[in-house]
Scaffold this motif. Structure first.
Motif, PDB file in Angstrom:
ATOM      1  N   MET A  99       0.828  -1.183   0.000  1.00 34.18           N
ATOM      2  CA  MET A  99       0.000   0.000   0.000  1.00 34.18           C
ATOM      3  C   MET A  99       0.869   1.242   0.000  1.00 34.18           C
ATOM      4  O   MET A  99       1.895   1.273   0.642  1.00 34.18           O
ATOM      5  CB  MET A  99      -0.884   0.023   1.234  1.00 34.18           C
ATOM      6  N   LYS A 100       0.401   2.254  -0.684  1.00 35.97           N
ATOM      7  CA  LYS A 100       1.065   3.545  -0.741  1.00 35.97           C
ATOM      8  C   LYS A 100       0.258   4.546   0.074  1.00 35.97           C
ATOM      9  O   LYS A 100      -0.941   4.389   0.256  1.00 35.97           O
ATOM     10  CB  LYS A 100       1.157   4.046  -2.180  1.00 35.97           C
ATOM     11  N   THR A 101       0.904   5.589   0.529  1.00 41.67           N
ATOM     12  CA  THR A 101       0.227   6.663   1.239  1.00 41.67           C
ATOM     13  C   THR A 101       0.407   7.941   0.440  1.00 41.67           C
ATOM     14  O   THR A 101       1.500   8.236  -0.015  1.00 41.67           O
ATOM     15  CB  THR A 101       0.839   6.848   2.645  1.00 41.67           C
ATOM     16  N   ILE A 102      -0.694   8.681   0.246  1.00 44.15           N
ATOM     17  CA  ILE A 102      -0.623   9.962  -0.438  1.00 44.15           C
ATOM     18  C   ILE A 102      -1.314  11.014   0.411  1.00 44.15           C
ATOM     19  O   ILE A 102      -2.071  10.682   1.323  1.00 44.15           O
ATOM     20  CB  ILE A 102      -1.276   9.917  -1.844  1.00 44.15           C
ATOM     21  N   LEU A 142      -4.366   9.257   2.760  1.00 45.33           N
ATOM     22  CA  LEU A 142      -5.255   8.243   2.220  1.00 45.33           C
ATOM     23  C   LEU A 142      -4.404   7.087   1.764  1.00 45.33           C
ATOM     24  O   LEU A 142      -3.416   7.275   1.083  1.00 45.33           O
ATOM     25  CB  LEU A 142      -6.023   8.840   1.035  1.00 45.33           C
ATOM     26  N   ASP A 143      -4.778   5.866   2.180  1.00 45.47           N
ATOM     27  CA  ASP A 143      -4.009   4.705   1.761  1.00 45.47           C
ATOM     28  C   ASP A 143      -4.310   4.367   0.313  1.00 45.47           C
ATOM     29  O   ASP A 143      -5.396   4.617  -0.181  1.00 45.47           O
ATOM     30  CB  ASP A 143      -4.350   3.491   2.640  1.00 45.47           C
ATOM     31  N   ASP A 144      -3.341   3.765  -0.340  1.00 45.03           N
ATOM     32  CA  ASP A 144      -3.395   3.326  -1.729  1.00 45.03           C
ATOM     33  C   ASP A 144      -3.219   4.508  -2.675  1.00 45.03           C
ATOM     34  O   ASP A 144      -3.317   5.648  -2.291  1.00 45.03           O
ATOM     35  CB  ASP A 144      -4.704   2.609  -2.042  1.00 45.03           C
ATOM     36  N   GLN A 145      -2.930   4.222  -3.924  1.00 41.75           N
ATOM     37  CA  GLN A 145      -2.747   5.291  -4.885  1.00 41.75           C
ATOM     38  C   GLN A 145      -4.078   5.646  -5.505  1.00 41.75           C
ATOM     39  O   GLN A 145      -5.008   4.856  -5.518  1.00 41.75           O
ATOM     40  CB  GLN A 145      -1.739   4.885  -5.957  1.00 41.75           C
ATOM     41  N   VAL A 146      -4.188   6.879  -6.002  1.00 47.35           N
ATOM     42  CA  VAL A 146      -5.408   7.341  -6.623  1.00 47.35           C
ATOM     43  C   VAL A 146      -5.224   7.268  -8.122  1.00 47.35           C
ATOM     44  O   VAL A 146      -4.219   7.697  -8.653  1.00 47.35           O
ATOM     45  CB  VAL A 146      -5.727   8.793  -6.189  1.00 47.35           C
ATOM     46  N   VAL A 147      -6.206   6.712  -8.804  1.00 47.89           N
ATOM     47  CA  VAL A 147      -6.143   6.583 -10.252  1.00 47.89           C
ATOM     48  C   VAL A 147      -7.115   7.589 -10.852  1.00 47.89           C
ATOM     49  O   VAL A 147      -8.225   7.751 -10.362  1.00 47.89           O
ATOM     50  CB  VAL A 147      -6.504   5.144 -10.675  1.00 47.89           C
ATOM     51  N   ALA A 148      -6.702   8.263 -11.902  1.00 48.79           N
ATOM     52  CA  ALA A 148      -7.529   9.302 -12.529  1.00 48.79           C
ATOM     53  C   ALA A 148      -8.840   8.709 -13.018  1.00 48.79           C
ATOM     54  O   ALA A 148      -8.873   7.610 -13.549  1.00 48.79           O
ATOM     55  CB  ALA A 148      -6.780   9.930 -13.691  1.00 48.79           C
TER      56      ALA A 148
END
Length: 191
Positions: free
Chosen positions: A1-4, A60-66
């Motif tokens: 998981m990524k954090t942004i 927010l956990d996970d990456q956001v996809v357009a």
């Protein structure tokens, strides 16, 4: 998981699209963006969005996809659904204070009862309005009302009242929207 890091406004939009208690931000985004599990891998650089850092940040956990669309459509709520399906207790717990929780609960109530929500304009104190459709209307009704807009709605609410008064307001809103006394108390206790 990524954090942004994302802006509070975007985070509130994601929360307003919660369909059940405990739904993760990643699940909400996948549903809103109409992605299947395999679509979420960063196969294309065009799909990746890096949220800009702002003064008010939220993680927010996970990456956001357009998104594939300009703006995701808000899910329609079937008649008779309960606000309890839309309140994420984890998100309520992450709010710093009663005002944040208060606004999230009202936003969930609005989302479930959009067509009926106008009844909140009848809920008022002895000398001041509690709800209105404009900041100015609330500001004129008393001094130091600290009006805030209910997220993703055209309604505004005063926020300078104490927690007991906010709980009373939530109870009155719930009853006005058709919840029974026990359910209204459960909504009140979320604050």
């Amino acid at each position: 998981m990524k954090t942004i890091e994302i802006e509070d406004e975007l985070y509130q939009y994601i929360l307003s699209n919660t369909q059940y208690i405990g739904e993760s931000a990643s699940s909400i985004l996948k549903r809103l963006l109409e992605l299947s599990a395999q679509d979420t891998s960063p196969a294309s650089e065009e799909k990746e969005v890096i949220a800009e850092k702002t003064e008010s940040k939220t993680e927010l956990d996970d990456q956001v996809v357009a998104p594939k669309k300009e703006k995701p459509a808000v899910a329609k709520v079937a008649p008779g659904e309960s606000v309890f399906n839309y309140i994420n207790k984890e998100e309520l717990a992450h709010q710093r204070g009663a005002v944040g929780r208060f606004l999230l609960i009202l936003a969930a109530l609005y989302r479930v009862h959009q067509s009926q929500f106008v009844v909140v304009n009848d809920i008022r104190g002895r000398d001041r309005l509690y709800f209105a459709t404009s900041e100015e209307e609330l500001a004129e009704s008393g001094s130091s009302t600290k009006p805030r807009q209910i997220p993703d709605s055209p309604f505004w609410v005063i926020t300078n009242s104490n927690t007991t008064r906010k709980k009373m307001m939530l109870t009155e809103v719930a009853i006005a929207l058709g919840y029974n006394v026990q359910e209204a108390e459960e909504i009140r206790e979320l604050l």
